[in-house]
Write an enzyme that holds these catalytic residues in place. Structure first.
Site, mmCIF file in Angstrom:
data_model
loop_
_atom_site.group_PDB
_atom_site.id
_atom_site.type_symbol
_atom_site.label_atom_id
_atom_site.label_comp_id
_atom_site.label_asym_id
_atom_site.label_seq_id
_atom_site.Cartn_x
_atom_site.Cartn_y
_atom_site.Cartn_z
ATOM 1 N N SER A 179 18.028 4.888 -23.828
ATOM 2 C CA SER A 179 16.936 5.787 -23.471
ATOM 3 C C SER A 179 16.287 6.333 -24.754
ATOM 4 O O SER A 179 15.993 5.546 -25.667
ATOM 5 C CB SER A 179 17.483 6.917 -22.587
ATOM 6 O OG SER A 179 16.452 7.580 -21.907
ATOM 7 N N ASP A 409 14.923 -0.040 -13.638
ATOM 8 C CA ASP A 409 14.739 1.193 -14.402
ATOM 9 C C ASP A 409 13.257 1.462 -14.630
ATOM 10 O O ASP A 409 12.568 0.652 -15.248
ATOM 11 C CB ASP A 409 15.462 1.038 -15.749
ATOM 12 C CG ASP A 409 15.307 2.259 -16.632
ATOM 13 O OD1 ASP A 409 14.886 3.312 -16.123
ATOM 14 O OD2 ASP A 409 15.621 2.145 -17.832
ATOM 15 N N HIS A 434 19.029 2.238 -15.493
ATOM 16 C CA HIS A 434 18.880 2.789 -16.843
ATOM 17 C C HIS A 434 20.105 2.457 -17.720
ATOM 18 O O HIS A 434 21.206 2.887 -17.440
ATOM 19 C CB HIS A 434 18.683 4.299 -16.729
ATOM 20 C CG HIS A 434 17.976 4.921 -17.889
ATOM 21 N ND1 HIS A 434 16.860 4.373 -18.484
ATOM 22 C CD2 HIS A 434 18.210 6.077 -18.568
ATOM 23 C CE1 HIS A 434 16.451 5.151 -19.467
ATOM 24 N NE2 HIS A 434 17.253 6.185 -19.546
#
Lengths: 475, 475
Positions: A179, A409, A434
């Site tokens: 991320s 995601d 994710h």
């Protein structure tokens, strides 16, 4: 969902680790679905030592000597001084112990790569607070919360490790992160290629800036996840917004909504209703991010494939408003955690149109966004700075970065999903949410993520091999 | 020469453009040698327009909106929108007009490369003052004088040019600079490779930090220049220090020295004498930097091969102290120009031992250096920061940088003088002083500098060709 709310919402998603109280919405959801056991814990024991390094509060100025203690974790059980490596987690917005516990991949590959694991906490998070309890007080104290300062912290830390740990000096370091942490890993390799031989950037939306991708792509991916997770699922959600609006237009309806949601204070005006819709939207987005194939506890304890479970309740969009909303209201009252960074350099445009996605239409309005930032934080965003600093789509001169993305995601919309060069490679995981690949091995992992991880290991081994090869040439 | 003095001295050398009054030492020298005509002006007319861009005072923080006007020059006579290029001078410590006038190479190649010339002024110099007249007042105002901020200025400026000049958007930009400006050119390509396709870093001592080169190499090169410029030349200078010390040990001697130098205030103590020796040393170093093959006006109007001219007066080291010093005292009273940057990130270790060089022995003492910095500027240096930030000797993952160095130039000791990879290449110019290659063509240019320039042009053409090649592939 208001533009401001989108901002708050997405920031909250970027900051799962910082959420003190568990988001009630997800709690409700998981309780409902009886997700009480935890099977996603890694098979390997996560034993680490905790350390601190003195860092300059400001790496890019000299008029203050002020320092703070940055926390980092070391796990060296499998580390070998002879031919080993160092896997360096570029901490993102949250307590580093939380990331350490949720990055099982590094623990799983430590032995194979003879690797020391290092988890570096991002400044302004966890215990690494530049101004202690005052760190988030105002824009003066928040002024050193930038990606550039964070990267400089990592560089100083790696130098420190190499200087102080016997045997670490002549070992290759690889940056890993997911991320925002994945963005940091990629940018670290770009800006400090002398520090790390390569980077694994998992679910890193480095192109979710300016106009590099359409602002609607994020919400479209969320919608796609719901659309394919059950019949009429996205359609039910799509219709729910008008259902809420209709109910909210009468006092009785407002009362009903407040009761149905067990709210502490009842809904009284249109702003409250907007917050309600924002909360619900946030939950759907959250679910898309953690739509993992097994029970997990990433943002929150959840069942396997949580969207499929949700969608079982949303198969019929043609019921009454109250029935539809009773089906919808399993998720609520999301806790917002927010830092100033999105109001400065991390400006990600988002929008929805209600046609290609299941949300209410909202355009991206930079001026409004900027005004909101100024009101709340006294700062105005610089939306093109990240592109200026890190190159935007023009990054082909860099090398040795793996960009991995899961198709489930929503952040993959802003990620690198095609190879740029032979050494800037993209790995996509069709069934991945994710940064699924960074999680520990699990019996329910789809084959595609196993394949992704094995490719990632192969690249890392190659970088390590090249490092030792050129080291031998020098001596 | 004291360590502190070495610092002041070298900073002065790094900052020729900022010297308001002409250094008297060199003035005396050049007057002596009748260098009154100027033949080194470029054949092409230097016609440029002057522009300003609003820049953030602090690119790496957000708690202030403060901006300042950065000056830049544009010369677009030979620029072609079709297949052209942009040569971008990364301004160093001085008035940008001075650098513009002393970088004839760019003017000479503009037509061949169909190039727009851009000269960007470095913040805190010339007219580009972040806090106006207060810019150099104290460490608070000097806090934004860093190479990182300067590079960010350049990046914002290039973005601005591409956005606002029709036809500039899809053109390749090449960074060029000499000395500290050459370091900036190289570092700009390393940190912002998406902004420039390559860099020509002339006489850029990027390795004159920490322990990457022996601290004595600089003074050894100065000495070598004098040694080969005339019989007994370096030996005369070597002996002069003791001659000064002997004379300074008596009142009569001090008086004689003061008279011989026409000093406004007579020498009275050992500190005055130390200053005198520092001034002399500085002049020798300066001469080594500008030992050009033709009359020039770089730091100061000077004859061709000025060291040879100087050495004609220093052929006999075995004369009396006063005779020796009368020969020596043509150069004096150097004007020190000084900014705080050397006390923060630009910490270059220097030393001399009096054996491998012609100077008095002085070791490098970081603690003393740091204490001096703290006394004068209230800041302490971070000697390893530049290596952390820019990679030190570990820069092989970067591409497209030419490092050119002249063998006569003492700064070549800290420069890259061997190829690192196929695209990180070194060009050495045996008869070259400080970035001779960046100067305008001159009838007295040695063949080696002509060869260097033609190689440089060939590399630049290749970068431009590759840029257009990959542009075509994209469309």
């Amino acid at each position: 969902m208001g533009r401001r709310a989108v901002l708050l919402l997405l920031l909250a998603f970027l900051t799962p680790g910082t959420a003190g109280p568990v988001p009630p919405a997800l709690k409700a959801l998981s309780n409902l679905h009886l997700s009480t056991s935890f099977t996603s814990r890694p098979a390997v024991a996560m034993k680490y030592s905790i350390h601190y390094i003195q860092q300059k509060v400001n790496h890019f100025g000299f008029n203050t000597d002020k320092t703070f203690k940055q926390r980092y974790l070391i796990a060296d059980k499998h580390w070998r001084k002879d031919g080993g490596s160092i896997l360096f987690y570029t901490g993102n917005e949250g307590d580093i112990i939380w990331f350490c516990n949720n990055t099982g991949f590094m623990w799983d590959v430590a032995e194979e790569l003879k690797a020391m694991l290092v988890f570096a906490e991002h400044r302004y998070y966890g215990e690494s607070l530049p101004f202690g309890a005052n760190s988030l007080k105002d824009s003066t104290h928040l002024n050193f919360l930038t990606s550039e300062q964070a990267l400089a912290d990592f560089a100083e830390l790696i130098k420190h490790l190499k200087r102080t740990i016997p045997g670490a000096k002549n070992q290759p370091v690889i940056a890993l992160g997911g991320s925002y942490g994945g963005m940091l890993a990629a940018w670290f390799r770009m800006k400090y290629p002398h520090m790390v031989v390569g980077a694994l950037a998992a679910s890193a939306p480095i192109w979710q800036f300016e106009d590099m991708v359409p602002c609607g792509v994020f919400m479209e991916i969320v919608t796609r996840d719901f659309r394919k997770s059950g019949p009429n699922c996205s359609e039910s959600i799509h219709r729910s917004w008008d259902a809420i609006n209709r109910l909210a237009s009468t006092g009785t309806g407002l009362h009903w909504l407040s009761e149905a949601l067990h709210l502490c204070s009842p809904l009284t005006n249109s702003q409250d209703v907007q917050h309600l819709k924002d909360w619900i939207s946030e939950t759907w987005v959250n679910l898309a991010m953690v739509d993992y194939p097994y029970e997990s506890n990433f943002l929150q304890p959840l069942p396997a494939w949580p969207i499929k479970v949700v969608c079982q309740y949303l198969e019929n969009p043609s019921v009454s408003d109250t029935q539809l909303l009773q089906n919808i209201f399993q998720a609520l009252n999301v806790y917002y955690n927010y830092s100033g960074q999105a109001c400065t350099e991390m400006v990600m445009p988002f929008c929805s149109n209600g046609i290609d996605d299941m949300f209410e239409p909202h355009s991206w309005n930079l001026q409004e966004f900027s005004d909101d930032c100024f009101k709340q934080w006294g700062v105005r965003p610089r939306p093109s700075w990240i592109t200026t600093m890190y190159g935007g789509k023009n990054i082909s001169s860099h090398t040795n970065i793996i960009f991995s993305n899961g198709d489930l995601d929503p952040w993959s919309g802003g990620g690198v999903t095609k190879d740029i060069t032979d050494t800037l490679v993209a790995i996509t995981i069709p069934e991945g949410a994710h940064h699924l690949d960074l999680r520990a091995n699990n019996a329910f992992d789809p084959t595609t993520v196993l394949l992704a991880r094995s490719l990632e290991v192969r690249y890392m081994k190659q970088w390590i091999k090249n490092f030792y090869g050129s080291l031998r040439k020098k001596h």
